[in-house]
Design an enzyme around this catalytic site. Structure first.
Site: not given
Length: 213
Positions: A78, A84, A143
């Site tokens: 994911d 990075d 959310k």
């Protein structure tokens, strides 16, 4: 063996896509460590104190994941080590990391990438970039509901999100480790009927193209 990595800003939906893809393709899912990350919430509270520690934590865990992924049969990550450095660079530019810390991080990353380049499988088969407007990302962050990620009453965090979002397209343009697929998250919503099937067709078609090449 198919190795798929997800890329995208905070709130893009990478974990949701990872779960969908892993279930559809019967792959092993590698998730970013959030729940077991004692540093993440501290970083949001005090980025200047914890930015370097957080980036080293993520660099280490992402290096471990990509090493495992590149020798595994089928898997999906994911988030990967390849994006990075973008987060670290933003933290450095915002004054959350010193020049010495940035230099140490870069040296570690270069050392790790050399080891990855020496592996029998040197990179993923496909990188999927979940691209969307800043508003879409902010809506999804809200959310999701993690208190420390919310921008209300935190203009510095909003500025961090804006800067990160503004740099993602440039990062994607420079990525050269594998074929890529862009999914527009302003248009695609996995909660809507038919959208999961549409996404999986795009991914399977992209994987087929990589295998033909």
């Amino acid at each position: 063996m198919s190795v798929i990595v997800l890329a995208g800003m905070i709130g893009a939906g990478k974990s949701t896509y990872t779960t969908l893809i892993s279930e559809e393709l019967n792959s092993t899912a590698f998730y970013e460590q959030v729940k077991d990350n004692a540093i993440l919430e501290k970083f949001y509270d005090n980025p200047k104190r914890w930015a370097f520690s957080l980036q080293i934590f993520f660099l280490n865990t992402r290096f471990r994941s990509i090493k495992q992924a590149l020798v595994h049969r089928h898997n999906v990550l994911d988030r990967s080590i390849y994006e990075d450095a973008l987060f670290t660079r933003i933290n450095y530019e915002q004054g959350n990391m010193s020049e010495a810390e940035m230099s140490l991080y870069t040296d570690l990353l270069d050392n790790m990438m050399e080891e990855i380049d020496g592996m029998p499988k040197k990179g993923p088969d496909l990188l999927i970039y979940l691209r969307g407007s800043l508003d879409t990302h902010l809506e999804r962050i809200q959310k999701r509901g993690r208190p420390f990620e919310q921008v209300e009453g935190n203009p510095e965090l909003l500025d961090y999100y804006k800067k990160l979002h503004s740099r993602y397209d440039d990062w994607f343009a420079s990525y050269d480790k594998s074929p890529t697929l862009v999914i527009d998250i302003d248009e695609i919503n996995l909660e809507l009927p038919g959208h999961q099937e549409l996404v999986m067709k795009k991914i399977k078609d992209a994987l087929k193209e990589t295998q033909e090449v």
